[in-house]
Design a protein around this motif. Structure first.
Motif, PDB file in Angstrom:
ATOM      1  N   LEU A 145       5.425  10.702   4.783  1.00  0.00           N
ATOM      2  CA  LEU A 145       5.050  11.554   5.730  1.00  0.00           C
ATOM      3  C   LEU A 145       5.357  13.010   5.477  1.00  0.00           C
ATOM      4  O   LEU A 145       5.094  13.874   5.951  1.00  0.00           O
ATOM      5  CB  LEU A 145       6.061  11.031   6.931  1.00  0.00           C
ATOM      6  N   GLU A 146       6.350  13.150   4.490  1.00  0.00           N
ATOM      7  CA  GLU A 146       6.723  14.310   3.866  1.00  0.00           C
ATOM      8  C   GLU A 146       5.771  15.037   3.130  1.00  0.00           C
ATOM      9  O   GLU A 146       5.294  16.253   3.160  1.00  0.00           O
ATOM     10  CB  GLU A 146       8.072  14.197   3.140  1.00  0.00           C
ATOM     11  N   PHE A 163      -3.168  10.513  10.899  1.00  0.00           N
ATOM     12  CA  PHE A 163      -2.759   9.653  11.875  1.00  0.00           C
ATOM     13  C   PHE A 163      -2.398   8.181  11.207  1.00  0.00           C
ATOM     14  O   PHE A 163      -3.374   7.465  10.959  1.00  0.00           O
ATOM     15  CB  PHE A 163      -4.039   9.507  13.058  1.00  0.00           C
ATOM     16  N   ILE A 164      -1.099   8.120  11.135  1.00  0.00           N
ATOM     17  CA  ILE A 164      -0.899   6.723  10.538  1.00  0.00           C
ATOM     18  C   ILE A 164       0.230   6.015  11.406  1.00  0.00           C
ATOM     19  O   ILE A 164       1.153   6.765  11.890  1.00  0.00           O
ATOM     20  CB  ILE A 164       0.290   7.206   9.163  1.00  0.00           C
ATOM     21  N   SER A 165      -0.008   4.765  11.412  1.00  0.00           N
ATOM     22  CA  SER A 165       0.924   4.041  12.428  1.00  0.00           C
ATOM     23  C   SER A 165       2.107   4.004  11.902  1.00  0.00           C
ATOM     24  O   SER A 165       2.476   3.697  10.655  1.00  0.00           O
ATOM     25  CB  SER A 165       0.153   2.618  12.195  1.00  0.00           C
ATOM     26  N   THR A 166       3.252   4.068  12.809  1.00  0.00           N
ATOM     27  CA  THR A 166       4.510   4.021  12.238  1.00  0.00           C
ATOM     28  C   THR A 166       5.214   2.557  12.311  1.00  0.00           C
ATOM     29  O   THR A 166       6.463   2.503  11.860  1.00  0.00           O
ATOM     30  CB  THR A 166       5.497   4.931  13.087  1.00  0.00           C
ATOM     31  N   ASP A 179       0.813  -1.315  -0.001  1.00  0.00           N
ATOM     32  CA  ASP A 179       0.105  -0.181  -0.234  1.00  0.00           C
ATOM     33  C   ASP A 179       0.882   1.229   0.055  1.00  0.00           C
ATOM     34  O   ASP A 179       0.326   2.310  -0.135  1.00  0.00           O
ATOM     35  CB  ASP A 179      -0.982   0.045   1.027  1.00  0.00           C
ATOM     36  N   ILE A 180       2.195   1.009   0.202  1.00  0.00           N
ATOM     37  CA  ILE A 180       2.955   2.289   0.588  1.00  0.00           C
ATOM     38  C   ILE A 180       2.923   3.501  -0.461  1.00  0.00           C
ATOM     39  O   ILE A 180       3.101   4.468  -0.308  1.00  0.00           O
ATOM     40  CB  ILE A 180       4.365   2.101   0.679  1.00  0.00           C
ATOM     41  N   GLY A 222       1.068   0.283   6.853  1.00  0.00           N
ATOM     42  CA  GLY A 222       1.328   0.029   5.376  1.00  0.00           C
ATOM     43  C   GLY A 222       1.543   1.040   4.589  1.00  0.00           C
ATOM     44  O   GLY A 222       2.137   1.296   3.454  1.00  0.00           O
ATOM     45  N   TYR A 223       1.023   2.461   4.886  1.00  0.00           N
ATOM     46  CA  TYR A 223       1.100   3.474   4.136  1.00  0.00           C
ATOM     47  C   TYR A 223       2.234   4.408   4.767  1.00  0.00           C
ATOM     48  O   TYR A 223       2.531   5.755   4.308  1.00  0.00           O
ATOM     49  CB  TYR A 223      -0.208   4.240   4.346  1.00  0.00           C
TER      50      TYR A 223
END
Length: 500
Positions: free
Chosen positions: A387-388, A402-405, A353-354, A380-381
């Motif tokens: 993030l940039e 809000f993206i899990s790291t 998904d990235i 997965g993203y």
């Protein structure tokens, strides 16, 4: 056993007015045994409703009376007749000659209803128009054959996919979409391709040589029989047609050549991208970057285990949720939290998904017409580049992500992160990890899987999370049609609840 052993039917017996059944519909049954006595345990005086399989209806039945009020079929019919814009469907019928086609409204009724309830095969829809009351009612008791249904879907596939946008607009007009909180995720969608109709690059290379030798041998054999062409090919033939086995081998050779070329092209593109990225990191100028990419592409070779499928070359082998491997596509969806309405969707053949975060953000802006206030997505993203990009989007549109790291199992709490002031040199990943640990971050990300994952489950169980059409373009449009019908189902549920 003689005839006396069978039940004897007596005339209807009058019953009290407070009986359980209409007395005119009831007959008594008395079970008589061999000696003429009535069996006390054999159903004495038991009443049954009258059953007459050969009864003839004096008045033709009305299908409208057989379909309950509030039925999904009635909702679909009303949408097609009064709410959806069918201009694109009618415009394609420009020629006045030929047999009259089925009315697009009829075909849309049965196609939409079929995609809502999981009856998508054209042959299954044809049978349902005879066997299922809802389909017969929608088709006004006409019976389109499966060829007509398949041709209609093929002809209007782009317009059918456009129904996703119309369904989203109807949901927005009904107040079902607020864009206050959305969740993004992807799911594996089975392609219409078998694992047994595929071949690896190493086997393709070896098999091509064998086929080339077989074709050469058959060509030589064909040259030696020119003298008896008439006897071999029969009357009415020119004599220069290819033998069946030769034509079949040539088709196989052509398919293998196409598959091999596709694998080589993909390997070259991947090698070029990696080489150019390395050159940029070294600080090379544009000419050196291009040269490095060209050199890497020229030297690239596919992995021996890389595969292509002959049935659907665009599908890719992917690991599914049950741990098995199948030819699949990946369906992306952005889902609104209010009523689980899909506000944006895309289909691709990339297993991870990235690379899909930026396209899905733009897709949401295009389809929903606004930027959601809060986004949530799994690990997965998460990447430095994503993030940039998210940082720029937040600054421009006043939204928050809000993206899990890191990858976590379901129901696992967000891991602890350092407290206190964020260091000035903190990375974007570190800043996102701290954001998830705040009360707001926990609340929003904690609802992620409850927003988006049930949508994929609902499509899988009710509509069928597999595709019938082959090729990236057709598969993507069918996926949009599935997503649009999911939204129509949500709209039907919402309107039904409002009417109660």
């Amino acid at each position: 056993m003689d005839a006396a052993s069978f039940p004897k039917l007596s005339a209807p017996v009058p019953q009290p007015e407070d009986g359980l059944f209409d007395e005119a519909l009831v007959e008594r049954v008395e079970l008589v045994v061999d000696d003429g006595r009535v069996d006390a345990n054999g159903g004495v005086n038991k009443r049954f409703r009258a059953f007459e399989p050969d009864a003839v209806m004096l008045v033709p039945p009305s299908l409208d009376e057989w379909l309950p009020e509030g039925h999904l079929a009635r909702f679909i019919a009303e949408l097609v007749d009064t709410e959806l814009d069918l201009t694109r469907f009618y415009k394609s019928y420009a020629k006045a000659k030929g047999q009259p086609p089925y009315d697009p409204r009829l075909m849309l009724r049965i196609v939409f209803y079929g995609y809502c309830v999981g009856v998508r095969s054209s042959r299954e829809v044809e049978r349902a128009c005879t066997d299922v009351v809802a389909f017969r009612w929608l088709a006004a008791q006409q019976g389109p054959d499966f060829r007509s249904i398949a041709r209609f879907r093929e002809r209007h596939l782009a317009a059918l996919a456009n129904v996703f946008l119309q369904a989203l607009e109807l949901c927005q007009a009904a107040g079902m979409v607020s864009l206050g909180r959305v969740a993004l995720d992807g799911t594996k969608v089975r392609a219409n391709a078998s694992r047994h109709k595929a071949m690896s690059y190493a086997r393709l290379t070896a098999k091509q040589k064998v086929l080339a030798e077989e074709i050469s041998a058959l060509m030589e054999e064909a040259k030696t029989v020119d003298a008896d062409e008439d006897a071999r090919f029969g009357p009415g033939k020119r004599g220069d047609e290819l033998p069946a086995e030769l034509a079949n081998r040539e088709r196989r050779a052509a398919a293998m050549a196409t598959a091999r070329a596709s694998l080589e092209k993909e390997a070259a593109a991947k090698a070029r991208q990696l080489a150019e990225e390395k050159a940029r990191k070294r600080g090379d100028d544009d000419d050196d970057i291009t040269a490095a990419g060209n050199k890497a592409a020229a030297e690239a070779e596919p992995k021996p285990t890389a595969q292509r499928n002959f049935t659907d070359p665009d599908a890719r082998i992917m690991k599914t949720a049950d741990g098995s491997y199948h030819y699949c596509y990946t369906g992306q969806a952005v889902v609104d939290a209010d009523h689980q309405v899909i506000v944006a969707t895309l289909l691709n053949n990339v297993a991870v998904d990235i690379q899909q975060l930026a396209p899905m953000i733009q897709r949401t802006m295009d389809t929903a017409g606004a930027m959601p206030k809060n986004w949530s997505a799994d690990a997965g993203y998460c990447s430095a580049a994503n993030l940039e990009h998210v940082k720029d989007v937040e600054a421009e549109h006043a939204t928050e992500f809000f993206i899990s790291t890191r990858r976590m199992k379901h129901a696992t709490p967000v891991p602890e992160s350092p407290r206190g002031r964020i260091p000035a040199n903190a990375t974007l990943t570190g800043r996102m990890a701290r954001r998830l640990k705040t009360k707001k971050g926990k609340r929003i990300y904690g609802r992620r899987k409850a927003i988006v994952e049930p949508v994929f489950g609902q499509i899988h169980t009710r509509q069928g999370k597999h595709l019938l059409l082959r090729g990236m373009e057709k598969a993507a449009r069918e996926w949009e049609l599935l997503a649009g019908c999911h939204n129509l189902l949500k709209l039907h549920t919402y309107r039904t609840s409002q009417a109660i």
